[in-house]
Design a protein around this motif. Structure first.
Motif, short mmCIF file in Angstrom:
data_model
loop_
_atom_site.label_atom_id
_atom_site.label_comp_id
_atom_site.label_asym_id
_atom_site.label_seq_id
_atom_site.Cartn_x
_atom_site.Cartn_y
_atom_site.Cartn_z
N LEU A 26 8.45 5.10 -15.98
CA LEU A 26 7.85 4.47 -14.81
C LEU A 26 6.72 3.52 -15.22
N THR A 27 5.97 3.91 -16.26
CA THR A 27 4.90 3.03 -16.75
C THR A 27 5.49 1.72 -17.26
N SER A 28 6.57 1.83 -18.04
CA SER A 28 7.20 0.61 -18.57
C SER A 28 7.72 -0.27 -17.44
N ILE A 29 8.25 0.39 -16.40
CA ILE A 29 8.74 -0.37 -15.24
C ILE A 29 7.60 -1.15 -14.59
N LEU A 30 6.43 -0.51 -14.49
CA LEU A 30 5.29 -1.20 -13.87
C LEU A 30 4.88 -2.42 -14.69
N VAL A 31 4.92 -2.27 -16.02
CA VAL A 31 4.55 -3.40 -16.89
C VAL A 31 5.52 -4.56 -16.67
N LEU A 32 6.82 -4.26 -16.74
CA LEU A 32 7.82 -5.31 -16.50
C LEU A 32 7.73 -5.81 -15.06
N GLY A 33 7.36 -4.91 -14.15
CA GLY A 33 7.21 -5.30 -12.75
C GLY A 33 6.11 -6.33 -12.57
N PRO B 8 0.82 -1.21 0.00
CA PRO B 8 0.00 0.00 0.00
C PRO B 8 0.86 1.27 0.00
N ALA B 9 1.95 1.26 0.77
CA ALA B 9 2.82 2.44 0.82
C ALA B 9 3.41 2.74 -0.55
N LEU B 10 3.82 1.67 -1.24
CA LEU B 10 4.40 1.84 -2.57
C LEU B 10 3.39 2.49 -3.51
N ILE B 11 2.14 2.03 -3.44
CA ILE B 11 1.12 2.59 -4.32
C ILE B 11 0.86 4.05 -3.97
N VAL B 12 0.84 4.34 -2.66
CA VAL B 12 0.61 5.72 -2.22
C VAL B 12 1.72 6.64 -2.72
N VAL B 13 2.95 6.13 -2.78
CA VAL B 13 4.06 6.93 -3.30
C VAL B 13 3.97 7.09 -4.81
N LEU B 14 3.55 6.01 -5.48
CA LEU B 14 3.56 6.03 -6.94
C LEU B 14 2.43 6.88 -7.53
N LEU B 15 1.29 6.92 -6.83
CA LEU B 15 0.12 7.61 -7.38
C LEU B 15 0.39 9.08 -7.75
N PRO B 16 0.92 9.89 -6.80
CA PRO B 16 1.13 11.31 -7.15
C PRO B 16 2.21 11.54 -8.20
N MET B 17 3.01 10.52 -8.49
CA MET B 17 4.04 10.69 -9.51
C MET B 17 3.45 11.13 -10.85
N ALA B 18 2.17 10.79 -11.05
CA ALA B 18 1.50 11.17 -12.29
C ALA B 18 1.51 12.68 -12.48
N TRP B 19 1.54 13.44 -11.37
CA TRP B 19 1.51 14.91 -11.46
C TRP B 19 2.88 15.53 -11.17
N VAL B 20 3.83 14.71 -10.76
CA VAL B 20 5.15 15.22 -10.39
C VAL B 20 6.14 15.09 -11.53
N LEU B 21 6.10 13.94 -12.20
CA LEU B 21 7.14 13.64 -13.18
C LEU B 21 6.83 14.25 -14.54
N ASP B 22 7.89 14.45 -15.35
CA ASP B 22 7.67 14.89 -16.73
C ASP B 22 7.25 13.71 -17.59
N ASP C 156 0.13 10.43 -21.54
CA ASP C 156 1.03 9.57 -20.78
C ASP C 156 0.55 9.43 -19.34
N ARG C 157 -0.01 10.53 -18.81
CA ARG C 157 -0.45 10.49 -17.43
C ARG C 157 -1.63 9.52 -17.25
#
Ligand SMILES: Nc1ncnc2c1ncn2[C@@H]1O[C@H](COP(=O)(O)OP(=O)(O)OP(=O)(O)O)[C@@H](O)[C@H]1O
Ligand SMILES: [Mg+2]
Lengths: 318, 243
Positions: A34-41, A13-27, A159-160
């Motif tokens: 990060l999306t590709s990483i999730l797919v391979l993950g 849950p913590a990981l998801i909570v950290v990853l969620l706002p990345m949609a508005w933080v990252l370029d 992308d977001r």
């Protein structure tokens, strides 16, 4: 590392909570990575389920991954534009592929499993390259139309939005797997890995349990294949090559083979390392071609320094 | 056919070596049969053949009137043949209590409920019965060799077998633990027949109604405890002389 391990139940849950706002933080570029990483993950999580939990070390989960990806791409090309439909169809195709190949895998053990699954992966890639009428061979399949996750929702044309969709799917699938592994089903799989003879002596059908795990892992890999098509809008045989199998197995080993969350983190580490190295120009030239070498070094370091990986559980005799 | 187990002409060869050679054996429901013999006599081989983890090269095994010679070990276990191994086999990464719960092969629903309620209590009682207390949540891999042996006995009992095959359950146990084992074995209900392989002869003599002696893969004697104690064949077998 023991602190990390103690926090494992909270980790996901913590990981998801950290990853969620990345949609508005990252370029855009970082979001895509990060999306590709999730797919391979997700693919790595399916490998961890087999390798670490069920004790079937695999190099072949790229096979149901490709089957899922081609299924999703074919649906896109036939104007099936609902993401969840693509996802379920791809997961079903990956699971079916695994059900058919299960007899080859679940009776073998150890290195033999590695070899058989490697062969299955290579075979699937070869078929994808040759079966031109369905796969367009090595040209690959374009699947341009962006899906809408569910009927009535916006299409994933940024992308977001794609990132949020992939994150949601990965969170749900891995979350469900984690719950299943905390149930008696998890105890049965770990017991089959720890001591098969004792399982038989207690009347448990080990091959049956391993078949269920193998089919479930095939479904996860197939779902990851569908996400790949959503992200890349394209699939070719190379998406399931040996380098991907090796990369994912490396991610699983680094993450700690018994941990699905570890597999996600491992995928992040491995992909980030690969991409970062490829963009360096040390030694007077681009390092793009030398990523495998550095990843190999990372693997050896990891085996020596973190024999159980980042989040691996203590097991026998320690 | 009132025999629970009927073994006829059972043999197992390894190349030229006959680990077991033409052995007959009868076990009735509720029997307490001791199986002794010097090292390499074929005791474990016989147990493995009955449990199905080893395939015979000759002979036949019937359990409860049914030919099980070709049946897989898991099927035999579900018919009611339970066992422990000479080298204790437990699931190292599960807590001791979960080892017993998994070995109990509960229907899915009861296993889930077992996370709290009754089956858990039963599993704890089984652990206490074999002399394991205070280690319910210890990973089996962290237990001592003797504790693992005790744990595997609790696991075998959890399967509620009708025939229980025990391969040297006292090996590696300290004298007080052997006492616990002896009283546990004495307290088991007559719904389970027991075939006990043991080098600890006092334990066997105190427990068994009948004793079978193997030597070099062959059956050399079956009789009551007093008969066995005074048998010249048995003395000869243990002196390392061929009977
Ligand atoms: N896998 C094998 N390959 C070759 N020979 C074997 C094998 N297993 C057992 N044997 C041989 O078969 C014979 C019987 O072995 P078994 O283990 O049944 O003896 P045992 O009566 O249980 O002895 P112990 O009291 O030492 O446990 C021995 O001579 C042993 O060396
Ligand atoms: Mg033996």
């Amino acid at each position: 590392m023991s602190i990390l391990r103690r926090l494992t139940p909270l980790g996901f849950p913590a990981l998801i909570v950290v990853l969620l706002p990345m949609a508005w933080v990252l370029d855009d570029y970082a979001t895509k990575t990060l999306t590709s990483i999730l797919v391979l993950g997700l693919l790595a999580a399916s490998v961890a389920l087999l390798t670490g939990v069920a004790g079937l070390p695999t190099l072949g989960q790229t096979a149901p991954y490709l089957v899922g990806a081609y299924t999703a791409a074919t649906l896109v090309r036939h104007d099936v534009s609902i993401g969840v439909v693509q996802l379920l169809a791809a997961a079903a195709a990956g699971a079916l592929f695994s059900l058919v190949t299960a007899p080859l895998v679940v009776y073998a053990r150890g290195v033999v499993v590695l070899m058989i699954t490697l062969a299955l992966g290579e075979l699937t890639m070869t078929v994808a390259g040759r079966w031109k009428s369905v796969t367009h061979g090595t040209d690959g399949l374009l699947a341009f139309a962006a899906p809408a996750p569910l009927p009535g929702l916006v299409t994933l044309d940024t992308d977001r939005a794609t990132y949020l969709y992939v994150l949601t799917v990965v969170a749900v699938l891995v979350g469900v797997m984690l719950l299943v592994l905390r149930s008696p089903a998890g105890a049965l799989l770990r017991a089959a890995r720890d001591g098969e003879a004792r399982m038989r002596a207690s009347g448990h059908p080990v091959a049956g349990y391993l078949t269920v795990a193998y089919v479930a892992a095939g479904g996860l890999a197939g779902a990851a294949g569908s996400l790949l098509v959503t992200v890349e809008r394209y699939v070719s045989p190379g998406a399931g090559g040996f380098d991907i199998s090796a990369l994912v197995l490396l991610a699983v080993v680094i993450g700690g083979a018994t941990s699905l969350v570890g597999a996600l983190l491992g995928a992040g580490l491995v992909v980030a390392t690969r991409d970062w190295i490829a963009s360096r120009d040390w030694f007077g030239g681009s390092m793009a071609g030398h990523a495998p070498l550095v990843l190999g070094g990372l693997f050896i370091l990891c085996v020596y320094l973190l024999p159980r990986g980042l989040l691996g559980k203590r097991t026998a005799h320690e | 056919m009132s025999d629970l187990l009927a073994v006829d002409g059972l043999g197992r060869r390894y190349g030229d070596l006959a680990a077991l050679d033409g052995v007959d054996l009868r076990v009735a429901p509720g029997d307490r049969l001791g199986l002794i013999g010097p090292n390499g006599a074929g005791k474990s081989t016989l147990l493995n053949l009955i449990a199905g983890s080893l395939r015979p090269t000759a002979g036949r095994i019937r359990f409860d009137g049914r030919d099980v010679t070709r049946l897989a070990p898991a099927r035999r276990a579900r018919l009611g043949i339970g066992r422990t191994h000479q080298h204790p086999a437990v699931w190292a990464s599960l807590p001791a209590l979960d080892n017993v719960l998994v070995a109990a092969r509960l229907p899915w629903g009861r296993f889930r409920a077992g996370r709290r309620a009754k089956p858990r209590e039963h599993a704890r009682e089984l652990l206490a019965g074999v002399g394991l207390t205070g280690v319910e949540q210890t990973l089996a891999g962290a237990l001592s060799h003797g504790q693992r042996r005790q744990l595997e006995l609790a696991m075998a009992l959890a399967g509620e077998p009708r025939l229980l095959l025990l391969d040297e359950p006292a090996a590696g146990l300290a004298p007080p633990e052997v006492e616990v084992l002896a009283s546990l074995l004495a307290s088991l209900p007559l719904t389970v027949a027991i075939l006990l392989v043991e080098h600890h002869l006092d334990l066997v003599y105190g427990f068994a109604d009948r004793i079978t002696v193997l030597h070099s893969g062959r059956h050399v004697h079956t009789g009551t405890v007093p008969e066995t104690r005074s048998s010249p064949e048995v003395a000869a077998a243990y002196a390392g002389v061929a009977p």
